[in-house]
Design an enzyme around this catalytic site. Structure first.
Site, PDB file in Angstrom:
ATOM      1  N   TYR B  37       0.721  -1.117  -0.145  1.00  0.00           N
ATOM      2  CA  TYR B  37      -0.016   0.150   0.291  1.00  0.00           C
ATOM      3  C   TYR B  37       0.980   1.412   0.115  1.00  0.00           C
ATOM      4  O   TYR B  37       2.021   1.090   0.751  1.00  0.00           O
ATOM      5  CB  TYR B  37      -0.880   0.043   1.205  1.00  0.00           C
ATOM      6  CG  TYR B  37      -1.962  -1.067   1.299  1.00  0.00           C
ATOM      7  CD1 TYR B  37      -2.770  -1.228   0.125  1.00  0.00           C
ATOM      8  CD2 TYR B  37      -2.420  -1.752   2.485  1.00  0.00           C
ATOM      9  CE1 TYR B  37      -3.566  -2.323   0.435  1.00  0.00           C
ATOM     10  CE2 TYR B  37      -3.381  -2.730   2.533  1.00  0.00           C
ATOM     11  CZ  TYR B  37      -3.948  -2.996   1.439  1.00  0.00           C
ATOM     12  OH  TYR B  37      -4.856  -3.913   1.365  1.00  0.00           O
ATOM     13  N   HIS B 193     -12.398   3.317   6.240  1.00  0.00           N
ATOM     14  CA  HIS B 193     -11.108   2.591   5.665  1.00  0.00           C
ATOM     15  C   HIS B 193     -10.796   1.792   7.015  1.00  0.00           C
ATOM     16  O   HIS B 193      -9.696   1.239   6.886  1.00  0.00           O
ATOM     17  CB  HIS B 193     -10.034   3.865   5.334  1.00  0.00           C
ATOM     18  CG  HIS B 193     -10.074   4.089   3.876  1.00  0.00           C
ATOM     19  ND1 HIS B 193     -10.205   5.317   3.664  1.00  0.00           N
ATOM     20  CD2 HIS B 193     -10.100   3.456   2.558  1.00  0.00           C
ATOM     21  CE1 HIS B 193     -10.246   5.555   2.320  1.00  0.00           C
ATOM     22  NE2 HIS B 193     -10.229   4.283   1.696  1.00  0.00           N
ATOM     23  N   ARG B 223      -5.775   6.786  -8.998  1.00  0.00           N
ATOM     24  CA  ARG B 223      -4.972   5.962  -8.499  1.00  0.00           C
ATOM     25  C   ARG B 223      -5.572   4.432  -8.923  1.00  0.00           C
ATOM     26  O   ARG B 223      -6.707   4.323  -9.191  1.00  0.00           O
ATOM     27  CB  ARG B 223      -4.567   5.871  -6.819  1.00  0.00           C
ATOM     28  CG  ARG B 223      -6.114   5.529  -6.154  1.00  0.00           C
ATOM     29  CD  ARG B 223      -5.972   5.699  -4.530  1.00  0.00           C
ATOM     30  NE  ARG B 223      -5.040   4.776  -3.948  1.00  0.00           N
ATOM     31  CZ  ARG B 223      -5.763   3.640  -3.543  1.00  0.00           C
ATOM     32  NH1 ARG B 223      -6.934   3.231  -3.366  1.00  0.00           N
ATOM     33  NH2 ARG B 223      -4.831   2.491  -3.104  1.00  0.00           N
ATOM     34  N   ASN B 225      -6.246   0.438  -7.808  1.00  0.00           N
ATOM     35  CA  ASN B 225      -6.330  -0.776  -6.460  1.00  0.00           C
ATOM     36  C   ASN B 225      -6.675  -1.931  -7.384  1.00  0.00           C
ATOM     37  O   ASN B 225      -7.035  -2.061  -8.446  1.00  0.00           O
ATOM     38  CB  ASN B 225      -7.373  -0.014  -5.546  1.00  0.00           C
ATOM     39  CG  ASN B 225      -7.508  -1.200  -4.576  1.00  0.00           C
ATOM     40  OD1 ASN B 225      -6.225  -1.327  -3.776  1.00  0.00           O
ATOM     41  ND2 ASN B 225      -8.738  -1.524  -3.951  1.00  0.00           N
ATOM     42  N   GLU B 265      -9.256  -1.693 -10.288  1.00  0.00           N
ATOM     43  CA  GLU B 265      -9.959  -0.581  -9.833  1.00  0.00           C
ATOM     44  C   GLU B 265      -9.312   0.709 -10.346  1.00  0.00           C
ATOM     45  O   GLU B 265      -8.339   1.281  -9.711  1.00  0.00           O
ATOM     46  CB  GLU B 265     -10.647  -0.351  -8.514  1.00  0.00           C
ATOM     47  CG  GLU B 265     -11.522  -1.421  -7.976  1.00  0.00           C
ATOM     48  CD  GLU B 265     -11.726  -1.395  -6.584  1.00  0.00           C
ATOM     49  OE1 GLU B 265     -12.736  -2.162  -6.353  1.00  0.00           O
ATOM     50  OE2 GLU B 265     -11.482  -0.718  -6.012  1.00  0.00           O
ATOM     51  N   TYR B 316      -6.926  -9.960   3.472  1.00  0.00           N
ATOM     52  CA  TYR B 316      -7.915  -8.784   3.379  1.00  0.00           C
ATOM     53  C   TYR B 316      -8.278  -9.070   1.967  1.00  0.00           C
ATOM     54  O   TYR B 316      -9.739  -8.913   2.018  1.00  0.00           O
ATOM     55  CB  TYR B 316      -7.177  -7.551   3.560  1.00  0.00           C
ATOM     56  CG  TYR B 316      -8.039  -6.443   3.238  1.00  0.00           C
ATOM     57  CD1 TYR B 316      -9.130  -5.939   4.197  1.00  0.00           C
ATOM     58  CD2 TYR B 316      -7.948  -5.676   2.206  1.00  0.00           C
ATOM     59  CE1 TYR B 316     -10.102  -4.982   3.843  1.00  0.00           C
ATOM     60  CE2 TYR B 316      -8.818  -4.653   1.759  1.00  0.00           C
ATOM     61  CZ  TYR B 316      -9.845  -4.103   2.867  1.00  0.00           C
ATOM     62  OH  TYR B 316     -10.722  -3.377   2.501  1.00  0.00           O
ATOM     63  N   LYS B 317      -7.875  -9.336   1.009  1.00  0.00           N
ATOM     64  CA  LYS B 317      -8.246  -9.251  -0.304  1.00  0.00           C
ATOM     65  C   LYS B 317      -8.932 -10.667  -0.645  1.00  0.00           C
ATOM     66  O   LYS B 317      -9.443 -11.150  -1.749  1.00  0.00           O
ATOM     67  CB  LYS B 317      -7.209  -8.921  -1.243  1.00  0.00           C
ATOM     68  CG  LYS B 317      -6.715  -7.565  -1.365  1.00  0.00           C
ATOM     69  CD  LYS B 317      -5.729  -7.256  -2.416  1.00  0.00           C
ATOM     70  CE  LYS B 317      -4.961  -6.125  -2.540  1.00  0.00           C
ATOM     71  NZ  LYS B 317      -5.580  -5.039  -2.739  1.00  0.00           N
TER      72      LYS B 317
HETATM   73  C1  HEM Z   1     -12.910   9.694  -1.123  1.00  0.00           C
HETATM   74  C2  HEM Z   1     -12.439   8.875  -1.715  1.00  0.00           C
HETATM   75  C3  HEM Z   1     -12.383   7.278  -1.078  1.00  0.00           C
HETATM   76  C4  HEM Z   1     -13.216   6.407  -0.961  1.00  0.00           C
HETATM   77  C5  HEM Z   1     -14.802   6.574  -0.916  1.00  0.00           C
HETATM   78  C6  HEM Z   1     -12.697   5.152  -0.555  1.00  0.00           C
HETATM   79  C7  HEM Z   1     -13.422   3.869  -0.231  1.00  0.00           C
HETATM   80  C8  HEM Z   1     -13.018   2.858   0.069  1.00  0.00           C
HETATM   81  C9  HEM Z   1     -13.599   1.595   0.707  1.00  0.00           C
HETATM   82  C10 HEM Z   1     -15.032   1.780   0.862  1.00  0.00           C
HETATM   83  C11 HEM Z   1     -12.737   0.615   0.865  1.00  0.00           C
HETATM   84  C12 HEM Z   1     -12.908  -0.675   1.506  1.00  0.00           C
HETATM   85  C13 HEM Z   1     -12.804  -0.713   2.952  1.00  0.00           C
HETATM   86  C14 HEM Z   1     -13.385  -2.094   3.479  1.00  0.00           C
HETATM   87  O1  HEM Z   1     -12.831  -3.025   3.389  1.00  0.00           O
HETATM   88  O2  HEM Z   1     -14.510  -2.011   4.087  1.00  0.00           O
HETATM   89  C15 HEM Z   1     -11.536   1.293   0.562  1.00  0.00           C
HETATM   90  C16 HEM Z   1     -10.317   0.474   0.615  1.00  0.00           C
HETATM   91  C17 HEM Z   1      -8.980   1.018   0.480  1.00  0.00           C
HETATM   92  N1  HEM Z   1      -8.628   2.392   0.202  1.00  0.00           N
HETATM   93 FE1  HEM Z   1      -9.990   3.815  -0.239  1.00  0.00          FE
HETATM   94  N2  HEM Z   1     -11.372   5.394  -0.644  1.00  0.00           N
HETATM   95  C18 HEM Z   1     -10.952   6.570  -1.131  1.00  0.00           C
HETATM   96  C19 HEM Z   1      -9.831   6.860  -1.307  1.00  0.00           C
HETATM   97  C20 HEM Z   1      -8.691   6.513  -0.974  1.00  0.00           C
HETATM   98  C21 HEM Z   1      -7.312   6.991  -1.335  1.00  0.00           C
HETATM   99  C22 HEM Z   1      -7.135   8.390  -1.751  1.00  0.00           C
HETATM  100  C23 HEM Z   1      -6.507   6.026  -1.002  1.00  0.00           C
HETATM  101  C24 HEM Z   1      -4.890   6.120  -1.189  1.00  0.00           C
HETATM  102  C25 HEM Z   1      -4.098   5.608  -0.576  1.00  0.00           C
HETATM  103  C26 HEM Z   1      -7.205   4.718  -0.481  1.00  0.00           C
HETATM  104  C27 HEM Z   1      -6.573   3.844  -0.157  1.00  0.00           C
HETATM  105  C28 HEM Z   1      -7.218   2.576   0.044  1.00  0.00           C
HETATM  106  C29 HEM Z   1      -6.726   1.307   0.196  1.00  0.00           C
HETATM  107  C30 HEM Z   1      -5.144   1.000   0.366  1.00  0.00           C
HETATM  108  C31 HEM Z   1      -7.615   0.178   0.540  1.00  0.00           C
HETATM  109  C32 HEM Z   1      -7.518  -1.401   0.717  1.00  0.00           C
HETATM  110  C33 HEM Z   1      -7.910  -1.823  -0.757  1.00  0.00           C
HETATM  111  C34 HEM Z   1      -7.479  -3.332  -0.951  1.00  0.00           C
HETATM  112  O3  HEM Z   1      -6.451  -3.823  -0.392  1.00  0.00           O
HETATM  113  O4  HEM Z   1      -8.133  -4.001  -1.656  1.00  0.00           O
HETATM  114  N3  HEM Z   1      -8.382   5.149  -0.553  1.00  0.00           N
HETATM  115  N4  HEM Z   1     -11.655   2.576   0.120  1.00  0.00           N
END
Ligand code: HEM
Lengths: 201, 346
Positions: B37, B193, B223, B225, B265, B316-317
């Site tokens: 990350y 988050h 970004r 993901n 994504e 987690y994934k």
């Molecule tokens: C407003 C914007 C954003 C929204 C609405 C959003 C929403 C989410 C949601 C709903 C999750 C899933 C969490 C869960 O497991 O319940 C997630 C995961 C995550 N988000 Fe965001 N996010 C946003 C912006 C960002 C940004 C800017 C970063 C930059 C570092 C980020 C990094 C991550 C990471 C690293 C994960 C874990 C993903 C994975 O390993 O699959 N997010 N985000």
């Protein structure tokens, strides 16, 4: 102590009464009574004359906190038999609440969550609400599948009281729902759910 | 360019496939041989022709089928689309943004005519031709966000900005990687988050939030993901986990190439003009391992990434169960040669 580090869980920072507030509304459940009694011990009795206490004894009935609370002689002391009438009365109080009324909640987490929900509905900023966790660690859990809520969950997994799926209790809390998230634990291989383990006594 | 839209499914018989053209433009998310990350954000500006970055709101061959799948999800579960009452201005912002981008970049397929507040929107692939009054929700068949996101690929969250934080106050979420809009709606950036491992501790979310609070209008950011999904299933929601979870036990060394999909994504973030909210677009791309290894660099790199992935992230994934089968199957595509930097094929 509650598990720390759950980012979505509210912090219950303690009642910490402001003696200068115009009016206090205390909504207490079970052992939550002791939180107020402790504050009286620390801060004196002056604020009680401008306080209304709504109390639900729940599992703490044998301890007769109601007697102690009413002996504090607050402006209003009112006791509910169950949660539903308490919520009814709470709505009436919030309907009429004047500016400068401080809301304080103490009791189990599920109780705090449900009172907060009503308060937020009435436009109260949740940052301004004083909360203290007392009593059991039981969690209120929403099944992510059927959306049904189960109260007083002490084990993980546990069977959803609505759809019956065995649910893992996740460390993810929704203030809007006043509940943790429950996710089917044996979704990938139905029938392989482990035995429930006491996690939230 | 006129897109030929595929007729395909993301459930039941899973007829989804990528054309050769779409494989080449797949947004492979790994710019090196390992993954961790990070605050991996860059300006969302137009990229190479024939890449997913060519247009800022990307429409591809799966458009029509994805919109059909979304309609099915919403029939089963209307809670996938929600907006808190104070988000109406932001909903109109989103409608405008998506209509303008789609019409400007895909004029063969979409047309937007503005005559003051009277707008005419033509969506040829979906057979829609509607005239409505911008700002008057009663003139549309759905609320504005729902109306336009039933006609735009990807999931959408609209986050409100207040108290130095972002609040998930509206969204259309039908193609999610295992998170629930209904549960998360109303939460702030750190709260939603909450379940993500490792990232909080290394300060990723503190820095990302700070960056987003200063996001400027007209300067969107993006970004990538990723995760992996068994079968090309768009709706991997927690709501339906008990329905798609068993798929994870159907993967074998023989079928893993066709069954296992890399799910990427392309997330873009846009400051909205009237509401000052931020639109978060989660555009989901699927590719089977068999399709993916037709690009030699990707075939070499993916097994290396999977092997070195921190176990917390794999868990987690939801990759833990099938990680060994994938790594074994992919091994034959990794000859040990060095890989070039960056995500594009050599
Ligand atoms: C407003 C914007 C954003 C929204 C609405 C959003 C929403 C989410 C949601 C709903 C999750 C899933 C969490 C869960 O497991 O319940 C997630 C995961 C995550 N988000 Fe965001 N996010 C946003 C912006 C960002 C940004 C800017 C970063 C930059 C570092 C980020 C990094 C991550 C990471 C690293 C994960 C874990 C993903 C994975 O390993 O699959 N997010 N985000």
């Amino acid at each position: 102590m509650l598990v720390q580090g759950i980012k979505s869980r509210p912090e219950y920072k303690g009642l910490d009464i402001d003696p200068h507030a115009k009016r206090h509304l205390f909504v207490l459940e079970g052992e939550g009574a002791q939180a107020l009694i402790d504050e009286v011990g620390a801060k004196g009795r002056d604020f009680l004359a401008k306080s209304e206490i709504l109390y639900l004894a729940a599992g703490a009935a044998p301890k007769a906190y109601d007697v102690t609370l009413s002996a504090l002689s607050p402006d209003v002391f009112w006791q509910a038999s169950t949660l539903q009438p308490l919520l009814f009365r709470l709505r009436a109080c919030l309907e009429q609440a004047r500016m400068g009324t401080r809301l304080s909640i103490a009791g189990t987490e599920g109780f705090i969550g449900q009172i907060m929900q009503v308060a937020i509905e009435y436009g109260i900023d949740y940052h301004s609400i004083h909360t203290e966790h007392r009593g059991s660690m039981a969690r209120r859990v929403q099944c992510v599948h059927c959306k049904g809520i189960t109260d007083n969950v002490t084990t993980s997994p546990f069977p959803c009281s609505h759809c019956g799926l065995p649910l893992l209790v996740r460390d993810h809390y929704s203030r809007r729902l006043g509940a943790f998230q429950g996710v089917n634990i044996d979704a990938e291989e139905p029938g392989t759910a482990p035995e429930p383990e006491e996690m939230f006594p | 360019m006129t897109i030929t839209f595929r007729s395909e499914t993301f459930r039941d018989d899973f007829t989804f496939r990528n054309s050769l053209y779409n494989i080449k433009r797949f947004p492979f998310p790994f710019d090196r041989d390992e993954y961790m990350y990070s605050v991996n954000m860059e300006p969302h500006i137009r990229g190479k022709a024939d890449s997913v970055f060519e247009n800022l709101i990307d429409v591809d061959e799966h458009y029509v089928a994805e919109m059909q799948d979304r309609a099915l999800v919403l029939k089963e579960d209307p809670l996938r689309c929600q907006a808190l009452p104070h988000m109406m201005t932001a909903q109109w912002d989103v409608l405008e943004l998506l209509m303008e981008h789609q019409a400007q970049d895909y004029p063969e397929h979409f047309t937007l005519e503005k005559n003051g507040d009277r707008w005419r929107w033509v969506n040829r692939p979906m057979g829609i031709d509607d005239t409505f009054t911008f700002g008057d929700a009663a003139t549309l068949p759905y609320p504005p966000m729902e109306y336009i996101t039933r006609q735009a690929q990807g999931d959408f969250c609209i986050v409100d900005q207040r108290d130095n934080n972002l609040w998930m106050d509206a969204g259309m979420v039908t193609t999610q990687a295992d998170w629930s809009l209904d549960f998360d709606i109303g939460m702030n950036f750190m709260e939603w988050h909450g379940p993500v491992p490792l990232a909080h501790q290394i300060g990723v979310f503190d820095r990302a939030l700070k960056f987003l609070l200063n996001l400027q209008q007209g300067k969107p950011t993006r970004r990538l993901n990723w995760t992996m999904t068994v079968n090309p299933r768009l709706d991997t929601s927690p709501e339906n986990y008990h329905k798609w979870g068993p798929d994870r036990t159907t993967v074998t060394p023989e079928n893993v190439g066709d069954k296992m999909h890399l799910r990427v994504e392309l997330q873009s973030l846009w400051r909205l003009p009237r509401s000052n909210a931020i639109l978060f677009v989660i555009r989901c791309y699927l590719i089977s391992l068999s399709e993916l290894v037709t690009v030699p660099k990707w075939g070499r790199r993916l097994p290396r990434v999977l092997k070195s992935l921190p176990p917390e992230i794999a868990d987690y994934k939801g990759l833990t169960r099938n990680r060994p089968i994938m790594i074994d199957w992919l091994a034959k595509y990794d000859d040990g040669a060095p890989t070039s930097a960056g995500i594009y094929p050599d």
